[in-house]
Motif scaffolding. Structure first.
Motif, mmCIF file in Angstrom:
data_model
loop_
_atom_site.group_PDB
_atom_site.id
_atom_site.type_symbol
_atom_site.label_atom_id
_atom_site.label_comp_id
_atom_site.label_asym_id
_atom_site.label_seq_id
_atom_site.Cartn_x
_atom_site.Cartn_y
_atom_site.Cartn_z
ATOM 1 N N GLY A 17 -13.108 53.243 6.133
ATOM 2 C CA GLY A 17 -12.956 54.302 7.126
ATOM 3 C C GLY A 17 -12.786 55.705 6.570
ATOM 4 N N VAL A 18 -12.447 55.829 5.304
ATOM 5 C CA VAL A 18 -12.189 57.166 4.756
ATOM 6 C C VAL A 18 -13.466 58.022 4.786
ATOM 7 N N ALA A 19 -14.547 57.455 4.261
ATOM 8 C CA ALA A 19 -15.819 58.202 4.242
ATOM 9 C C ALA A 19 -16.299 58.471 5.658
ATOM 10 N N ARG A 39 -14.412 61.236 7.377
ATOM 11 C CA ARG A 39 -14.871 62.539 6.892
ATOM 12 C C ARG A 39 -16.213 62.901 7.535
ATOM 13 N N ALA A 40 -17.100 61.911 7.626
ATOM 14 C CA ALA A 40 -18.428 62.154 8.214
ATOM 15 C C ALA A 40 -18.299 62.627 9.656
ATOM 16 N N LEU A 41 -17.425 61.951 10.391
ATOM 17 C CA LEU A 41 -17.327 62.254 11.819
ATOM 18 C C LEU A 41 -16.681 63.613 12.080
ATOM 19 N N VAL A 60 -26.049 67.103 11.298
ATOM 20 C CA VAL A 60 -26.979 67.828 10.406
ATOM 21 C C VAL A 60 -26.293 68.207 9.089
ATOM 22 N N GLU A 61 -24.979 68.420 9.155
ATOM 23 C CA GLU A 61 -24.237 68.753 7.931
ATOM 24 C C GLU A 61 -24.238 67.562 6.971
ATOM 25 N N ILE A 62 -24.143 66.362 7.548
ATOM 26 C CA ILE A 62 -24.157 65.152 6.715
ATOM 27 C C ILE A 62 -25.474 65.077 5.944
ATOM 28 N N ILE A 63 -26.551 65.374 6.662
ATOM 29 C CA ILE A 63 -27.864 65.325 6.003
ATOM 30 C C ILE A 63 -27.926 66.375 4.887
ATOM 31 N N LYS A 64 -27.332 67.543 5.154
ATOM 32 C CA LYS A 64 -27.305 68.580 4.115
ATOM 33 C C LYS A 64 -26.545 68.107 2.877
ATOM 34 N N GLY A 114 -26.238 56.213 10.670
ATOM 35 C CA GLY A 114 -26.448 56.153 12.118
ATOM 36 C C GLY A 114 -25.976 57.441 12.777
ATOM 37 N N TYR A 115 -24.809 57.882 12.349
ATOM 38 C CA TYR A 115 -24.255 59.125 12.897
ATOM 39 C C TYR A 115 -25.171 60.304 12.548
ATOM 40 N N ALA A 116 -25.638 60.326 11.305
ATOM 41 C CA ALA A 116 -26.445 61.459 10.837
ATOM 42 C C ALA A 116 -27.797 61.542 11.545
ATOM 43 N N VAL A 117 -28.433 60.404 11.770
ATOM 44 C CA VAL A 117 -29.791 60.451 12.334
ATOM 45 C C VAL A 117 -29.808 60.227 13.838
#
Lengths: 182, 242, 611
Positions: free
Chosen positions: C196-198, C201-203, C208-212, C279-282
């Motif tokens: 859950g840590v990563a 942070r992702a959420l 779009v920031e994740i993709i960056k 999944g979140y990123a795309v």
């Protein structure tokens, strides 16, 4: 006459149809005999190559050890070998047996076939009969072949064009319509 | 320049400029421009498939199947080169040695696209050794025969049945060297809803799917490719009217 | 065979008569009925409202399905190159002797079937067999006797007393004899992991920031091809589609690769976390793990990890309290087809079809699973993506080389003292790796599996990275006395077996190449055969439709490059004579047997005359 190039022909596992097609060059055969001398050939019934030949014309593929032997003999005594007709170039009709194991073929032909009468119940094994190969092989898988002339048979024109090109030392390039596989 | 021409994109094949509509494949655009790219599995009216690979061209230097590759503005296509001709010959020869192609008694001879491709490419004998596989003949259908010895696995029958006939008579079964055309019934084509009038019964480029009782209506020697090479109609600019 | 039909009906029902789940249905029928009989095809077709031939198409594609009744215990002996070098033939002979059947046969009592199978991902503990979905490693001939006796009397796999392996291999839901052989843990994949840590942070960032972030890390696909992961995600995000998917390629079939096995055993949570982040990123809410059938022994365990993540709010709706973000994962089992590691073939298989690759373009990012935009990444790539989000792109990019950032998980097998899994930053040289794994007198290294390259000592100074020696992880070490050409031939066997047969060059060309290479091994090669191998290899490489065919000639092309003298040595023996394509002595053998006499011409000599 002594300097005329020699041509030898033979039919291995073939039907002599290619030889018939050779004869179909009709009156051009007169020109041909002016240009060449025939060594071994069914045309003159010479059974074994007598001297060095410029061109060997092979009809038929290799179905038996004897076919292989004859073909190798041709290779040794001819400058140029022309694999002539579908049997020589791809096995042809005799190669229909290639999809069936040899023993099964022979058993069907001599033991199990519906019209077979064979009281001995044996497969032929007479020493006079050459041993068959497991498959019928096209000539180029047995010896090096210089030219291929497919067709069943190749037309007289195709054979003529080929011979003329070879005898005149010109590159062989058959026009569309002379390359046929049927 | 008309408005329609302006909407078209442009690319080159062997240096010649070709106009095309977005969404067309290289093969389609080339045919309409009078350029023949040899092909076997591609067929007008069927969705692109890309299995025979005879239509391999170089797109910006990279090999691609012309029948599945969409056109793009400015792409540089190489088609008629000695290297590609040799590659295509090698592939066509693979098809010859993979199956059992006995032209001398095949009803399709003269109308066969594989044979015609061999003629066009000047094949006198395959460079590969013959495999002589054991394959089956399915004569169970009253009007149509399937001779798997001659099948080149182009999937034209599969697509024609699905896309043109609205059926699903054919599909590939097994894989690799054992891949073959399967039919939608346990006991052979006779158990399927294949009709002799189906487009699928006509889509076969070789003599695998042939109609019964109509053989040799046109004599050998007077057939499609007996005098003119395959692709002649495209090169004569008749692709659109086909 | 009413049984087969009723089993089929019931299994179809279990999957809601959904034809998209045909793979699972076929796997179920095969397992419960022992085969997929013609009646089963009829029944499945009826239940799923499909054409029979479509069901047959899928049922006949995969090696694990059979139309004939198989034994209660299907013993699959891995016969890849490494297993062969480590005694698979002896094990095969022992099974044959013990069971009295040949490979491909089933014992009369219906208990045992014997089959060969390509690499099962156990090259570090070869020779290995699969008995149904149970793995037995380092099999000796003594073990063969014991296994057969135990199963013959006990009639249940439960009676097999297998020593459980290390780590989670002894987890109650795994209980496998497999050892991790995890020799070096790196900072990315095998570092300690807190669920859950990563993801948290992702959420906290916009998708779009994740993709960056992923792009900034310069992460490239770990499956071998090395496509930039961030770009893949960006394309998928940009592509229009009602549904989007994240797929994890766990069809680790490349011979000599087994790192995903260890990752899935020791760090499955990290894999799922990476998928969830993707999944979140795309903008995808559905994920699929395509798990090769050979790793079915991990299935229950992985399902349990997924269940626990659902319970912890790491999967499902409103993940970690993020309103509106939902994502869940299902596991799709494969059934024995290497080609399904090719991403578009994998998608075909997920859709319940035969594993034929799809036409590209369109690429999966535009039209993937069910024609919807789909991200497909390797197991290890998903792990790396999660870590990058957790620790930042510059942390990741500081490892490895400029063009190949981060670590790589290597699967090392063959002639070395410590075969196993090594997570090492990119850029390590072959020489350095060989030293670490305890390899001496190495004559050749196969980099990247059968589809990779075989290199000789002159290249041992090169680095493992995308622009020098790229590998999905497989490193096979070959020591003194090994024959590079025989190894290449083994790989060609593999490609012939695993070609899907869709396109001509791969379907036919692989067989032609194998046969021609065989002539070198049999001493029947002539100079022209070298030219043939080179030219035909290029045709297969350039004209094949997917990565399998495009890389299938690599065993030949790379040995022609690195071990050309081996080829030339084989030719030299024969001089420059023309040789027949076959052995005439063998060709007359059947007829000679029937006639009861020796050949007149080919008694002893091999045939062939001067050209």
């Amino acid at each position: 006459m002594a300097n005329k190039p020699k041509v030898a022909t033979c039919s291995l596992a073939g039907c002599f149809g290619c030889h018939m097609s050779l004869l179909d060059i009709d009156d051009r055969i007169l020109k041909l005999v002016e240009l060449v001398e025939f060594d071994r050939s069914p045309i003159n019934d010479i059974k074994r190559i007598e001297g060095r030949c410029a061109i060997g014309i092979i009809e038929g593929g290799c179905c038996t050890e004897d076919n292989v032997h004859v073909l190798e003999h041709f290779r040794e005594h001819c400058d140029v070998l022309v694999s002539t007709g579908d049997c020589a170039t791809m096995g042809g009709i005799p190669a229909l047996r290639n999809t069936i194991p040899l023993r099964e073929c022979l058993e069907e032909a001599y033991l199990k076939g519906p019209s077979v009468y064979n009281p001995s119940g044996r497969l032929p094994g007479d020493p006079e009969i050459p041993l068959m190969l497991d498959k019928v092989y096209p000539c180029h898988e047995v010896v090096k072949i210089d030219y291929h002339l497919p067709g069943c048979p190749p037309s007289a024109d195709a054979i003529w064009e080929t011979l003329v090109a070879l005898l005149s030392g010109k590159p062989l390039s058959l026009p569309y319509g002379l390359i046929k596989y049927d | 320049m008309s408005a329609q021409d302006a909407a078209k994109l442009s690319f080159t094949i062997d240096g010649k400029e070709v106009k095309a509509e977005p969404g067309q494949t290289i093969l389609q655009a080339a045919a309409l421009a009078g350029i023949y790219i040899p092909h076997l599995c591609a067929m007008k009216g069927l969705s692109p498939w890309g299995s025979c690979r005879v239509c391999t061209v170089l797109v910006n230097g990279k090999p691609q199947a012309a029948c599945t590759m969409p056109v793009a503005e400015g792409m540089i296509v190489e088609n008629d080169t000695a290297e590609l001709k040799d590659l295509r010959s090698s592939i066509v020869e693979m098809l010859f040695v993979e199956g059992n192609h006995f032209c001398m008694f095949c009803e399709k001879s003269g109308n066969c696209e594989l044979q015609a491709m061999g003629y066009r490419l000047g094949m006198l004998q395959p460079r590969h050794d013959y495999m002589f596989p054991t394959r089956q003949v399915d004569a169970s259908h009253p009007d149509v025969m399937l001779d798997h010895n001659r099948c080149i696995l182009c999937a034209r029958c599969i697509r024609a049945s699905k896309e043109l006939d609205g059926k699903n008579v054919f599909q590939f079964i097994h894989r690799g060297a054992h891949k073959r055309i399967g039919v939608d019934a346990a006991g052979g084509a006779g158990g399927t809803n294949l009709a002799v009038t189906d487009k699928a019964a006509e889509a076969c480029p070789v003599g695998c799917i042939v109609k019964k009782r109509v053989g040799f209506a046109v004599p050998i020697g007077q057939r499609l490719y007996d005098t003119k090479p395959i692709g002649s109609h495209i090169e004569a600019g008749r692709a659109a009217k086909e | 065979m009413t049984d087969n039909a009723s089993v089929s009906r019931q299994v179809c029902g279990n999957f809601g008569n959904d034809k998209g789940r045909l793979m699972d249905i076929l796997i179920g029928v095969q397992a419960q009925a022992g085969c997929i009989a013609p009646e089963a095809l009829d029944e499945i077709a009826k239940s799923l409202s499909m054409n029979r031939v479509e069901v047959e198409s899928a049922a006949t594609f995969y090696a694990f399905f059979s139309d004939k009744m198989r034994g209660r215990f299907v013993i699959r002996l891995c016969n890849d190159v490494i297993d062969q070098l480590q005694g698979a033939d002896r094990v095969a002979a022992a099974f044959r002797a013990e069971l009295g059947i040949e490979f491909g046969q089933t014992t009369a009592d219906g208990l045992f079937s014997l089959a060969y199978t390509p690499c099962i991902g156990m090259s570090d503990q070869a020779p290995a067999v699969l008995i149904n979905d149970r793995v037995v490693t380092k099999v000796s001939t003594d073990m063969v006797r014991e296994i057969v006796q135990t199963l013959r009397t006990g009639k249940s796999l439960e009676h097999l007393k297998l020593t459980l392996g290390d780590g989670n291999n002894s987890h109650p839901l795994v209980r496998a004899m497999v050892n991790n052989n995890l020799r070096e843990r790196g900072a990315v994949v095998f570092a300690p992991y807190t669920p859950g840590v990563a993801l948290q942070r992702a959420l906290s960032e916009q998708p779009v920031e994740i993709i960056k972030i992923i792009k900034a890390s310069r992460l490239r696909g770990r499956g071998g091809a090395g496509f930039p992961t961030g770009m893949k995600w960006e394309f998928t995000r940009a592509a229009p589609g009602e549904r989007k998917f994240v797929v994890c390629n766990a069809d680790e079939g490349e011979p000599g690769t087994f790192k995903d096995r260890v990752i899935l055993t020791e760090a499955p949570g990290l894999v799922f976390e990476g998928m969830t982040i993707a999944g979140y990123a795309v903008g995808a809410s559905e994920g699929i793990v395509y798990l090769r059938g050979e790793y079915a022994y991990l299935l229950a365990y992985l399902e349990d990890v997924l269940a626990k993540r659902r319970a912890a709010g790491l999967l499902g709706r409103d993940i970690l309290g993020k309103a509106g973000f939902k994502f869940d994962i299902r596991i799709q089992l494969g059934a024995g087809a290497y080609v399904c590691g090719e991403e578009t073939a994998l998608l075909s298989s997920c859709e319940g079809k035969a594993g034929n690759p799809k036409t590209r373009p369109p690429f999966p990012a535009q039209k993937g699973y069910l024609d919807m935009p789909t991200v497909i990444n390797n197991v290890e790539t998903h792990c790396a993506a999660a870590r990058i989000v957790e620790n930042g792109p510059s942390w990741f990019a500081s490892m490895g080389t400029k063009a190949s950032s981060g670590t790589k998980v290597f699967s090392v097998s063959g002639d070395c003292a410590q075969p196993g899994v090594y997570e090492i930053p990119f850029g390590i040289t072959v020489q350095e790796l060989l030293a670490r794994v305890g390899a001496t007198d190495t004559i050749a290294v196969q980099v990247g599996g059968a589809s990779g390259r075989m290199i000789g000592p002159s290249e041992f100074g090169r680095q493992f990275c995308f622009d020098q020696l790229a590998t999905g992880g497989s490193v096979m070490v070959f020591g003194k006395g090994r024959d590079p050409l025989a190894i290449a031939h083994g790989f060609m066997d593999f490609f012939v077996e695993e070609s899907c047969g869709y396109c001509t060059p791969c379907r036919v060309g692989t067989r032609l190449l194998r046969e021609r290479l065989g002539r070198f091994l049999e001493g029947r090669a002539e100079a022209a055969d070298l030219d043939y191998l080179e030219k035909t290899s290029k045709v297969v490489k350039n004209a094949s439709r997917c990565g399998l065919g495009q890389t299938a000639p690599n065993p030949i092309l790379s040995t022609l490059q690195s071990f050309r003298s081996e080829y030339e040595r084989c030719i030299k023996k024969n001089g420059t004579v023309f040789l027949p394509s076959f052995d005439p002595g063998k060709a007359v053998a059947v007829a000679a047997g029937i006639a009861g006499r020796a050949s007149e011409h080919f008694g002893t000599k091999k045939g062939g005359v001067k050209a």
